[in-house]
Design an enzyme around this catalytic site. Structure first.
Site, short mmCIF file in Angstrom:
data_model
loop_
_atom_site.label_atom_id
_atom_site.label_comp_id
_atom_site.label_asym_id
_atom_site.label_seq_id
_atom_site.Cartn_x
_atom_site.Cartn_y
_atom_site.Cartn_z
N ARG A 1 2.31 6.32 -2.86
CA ARG A 1 3.29 7.17 -3.56
C ARG A 1 2.83 7.42 -5.00
O ARG A 1 2.90 8.54 -5.51
CB ARG A 1 4.66 6.49 -3.55
CG ARG A 1 5.75 7.26 -4.28
CD ARG A 1 7.14 6.82 -3.84
NE ARG A 1 7.45 5.46 -4.17
CZ ARG A 1 8.16 5.08 -5.25
NH1 ARG A 1 8.61 6.00 -6.09
NH2 ARG A 1 8.44 3.82 -5.47
N ASP B 1 0.81 -1.21 0.00
CA ASP B 1 0.00 0.00 0.00
C ASP B 1 0.85 1.27 0.00
O ASP B 1 0.45 2.29 -0.56
CB ASP B 1 -0.92 0.00 1.22
CG ASP B 1 -2.10 -0.96 1.06
OD1 ASP B 1 -2.34 -1.41 -0.08
OD2 ASP B 1 -2.77 -1.25 2.06
N GLY B 2 2.03 1.22 0.64
CA GLY B 2 2.90 2.39 0.64
C GLY B 2 3.33 2.78 -0.76
O GLY B 2 3.38 3.97 -1.11
N LEU C 1 -7.82 3.52 12.00
CA LEU C 1 -8.39 2.31 12.59
C LEU C 1 -7.59 1.86 13.80
O LEU C 1 -8.16 1.48 14.83
CB LEU C 1 -8.45 1.20 11.53
CG LEU C 1 -9.03 -0.14 11.99
CD1 LEU C 1 -10.48 0.01 12.43
CD2 LEU C 1 -8.91 -1.18 10.88
N SER C 2 -6.28 1.91 13.71
CA SER C 2 -5.42 1.52 14.83
C SER C 2 -5.63 2.42 16.04
O SER C 2 -5.44 1.99 17.18
CB SER C 2 -3.94 1.56 14.41
OG SER C 2 -3.69 0.68 13.34
N ASP D 1 -4.34 9.82 4.74
CA ASP D 1 -4.53 10.62 5.94
C ASP D 1 -3.51 11.74 6.07
O ASP D 1 -2.44 11.73 5.47
CB ASP D 1 -4.49 9.74 7.20
CG ASP D 1 -3.31 8.79 7.25
OD1 ASP D 1 -2.20 9.20 6.89
OD2 ASP D 1 -3.50 7.63 7.64
N GLN E 1 4.37 9.26 4.70
CA GLN E 1 5.53 9.27 3.80
C GLN E 1 6.21 10.63 3.70
O GLN E 1 7.41 10.69 3.43
CB GLN E 1 5.11 8.80 2.41
CG GLN E 1 4.62 7.35 2.40
CD GLN E 1 4.24 6.88 1.01
OE1 GLN E 1 4.02 7.68 0.10
NE2 GLN E 1 4.15 5.58 0.84
N ASP F 1 -1.54 12.58 21.95
CA ASP F 1 -0.31 12.37 21.19
C ASP F 1 -0.41 12.96 19.79
O ASP F 1 0.59 13.04 19.07
CB ASP F 1 0.01 10.88 21.08
CG ASP F 1 0.58 10.30 22.36
OD1 ASP F 1 0.81 11.08 23.31
OD2 ASP F 1 0.81 9.08 22.42
#
Length: 289
Positions: free
Chosen positions: A73, A68-69, A187-188, A143, A242, A172
């Site tokens: 990009r 996905d990264g 989600l995390s 995001d 990124q 945070d």
């Protein structure tokens, strides 16, 4: 039928690089021109005339090889030109990548035959206002994240929707997510899962120091404004995990729906909840005796 194809690869891993070289040869044998970025081209060892700093302006379609990264990009490069992207998954989860390795040959045949459809995904744009002027502008698919630096101290963020004050997060940080990004960092951090066809913006605090702080979902035509009340050195604004931009006290971040969309190539029928169960290893439908 595509005449020019772009290839974006995870150039830090051996297997995607090897597959990219094989695909380049495969396309060239079929008379299809292939381009890649200057960064990827240096790793792939392709001819100089096959690399470009303007990939989105040169090609009809982009193929990503990685996870996905790599897809994220490519999305930033291709979206300003409405260039469709087909992702081949060589990563872990692969929420964005359409094709697994075992399906690649059939998928590529369908691609060059034109046997596919396109799906548009909403993107986000963020602008950093500092001392009354714009200090930075960024676009991403997943995001926009404001996070604290390496020290274990909270940041204080005033959250507005438009000009309406919403709340203050002592946390945070905060995640401003698109529907596509709802299954990523948001989600995390406890954010909701949102179907990608629903155009909304999700605001999710990261480890808030109060039980009253909850994720928010707002219409996509609204703008989220975050005023940095108190931060610490090395606090960052990150785009899709990124790109980073260092923040200061007094900065203002305005985030909202971008003008451009990411266009996904769909080779097979897309069933969001089936993919969700598969990728997140959730339980399927229960049976009762």
């Amino acid at each position: 039928m595509f005449n020019k194809v772009g290839i974006i690869v995870n150039n830090r891993k051996k297997q995607p690089v090897q597959l990219a070289r094989e695909l380049i040869n495969w396309f060239l044998k079929k008379g299809i021109q292939v381009y890649t970025t200057e960064e990827d081209g240096a790793v792939l060892g392709v001819e100089k005339d096959m690399t470009t700093g303007r990939l989105g302006q040169e090609v009809d379609c982009v193929i990503t090889i990685g996870g996905d990264g790599t897809f994220l990009r490519a999305a930033r490069l291709a979206s300003p030109y409405s260039i469709p992207i087909l992702g081949i998954n060589m990563g872990m989860l692969g929420f964005l990548t359409e094709v697994e390795l075992g399906e690649m040959d059939e998928a590529l045949q369908k691609l060059i035959r034109g046997d596919y459809y396109l799906e548009d995904r909403m993107m986000l744009e963020a602008r950093v206002i500092r001392d009354g002027g714009e200090a930075g502008s960024f676009v991403g698919l997943n995001d926009v994240v404001i996070n604290k630096g390496p020290l274990a101290r909270l940041v204080i963020l005033d959250i507005f929707v438009g000009d309406e004050f919403v709340t203050t997060y002592k946390a945070d940080g905060v995640i401003i997510s698109s529907p596509t990004g709802s299954t990523a960092y948001s989600l995390s951090a406890g954010g909701p899962i949102v179907h990608p066809e629903v155009e909304v913006i999700i605001i999710t605090p990261i480890c808030p120091h109060t039980l009253q702080a909850r994720p928010l979902v707002i219409p996509s035509h609204k703008t989220v404004r975050v005023d940095i009340v108190s931060t610490q050195p090395d606090s960052m604004l990150t785009i899709d995990g990124q790109h980073g931009f260092e923040l200061r006290n007094g900065d203002q971040i305005n985030a909202g729906k971008a003008v451009n969309y990411t266009r996904l190539v769909r080779i097979k029928e897309y069933e969001f909840f089936n993919i969700l169960q598969e990728k997140l290893k959730t339980e399927g439908r229960m049976t009762y005796e």
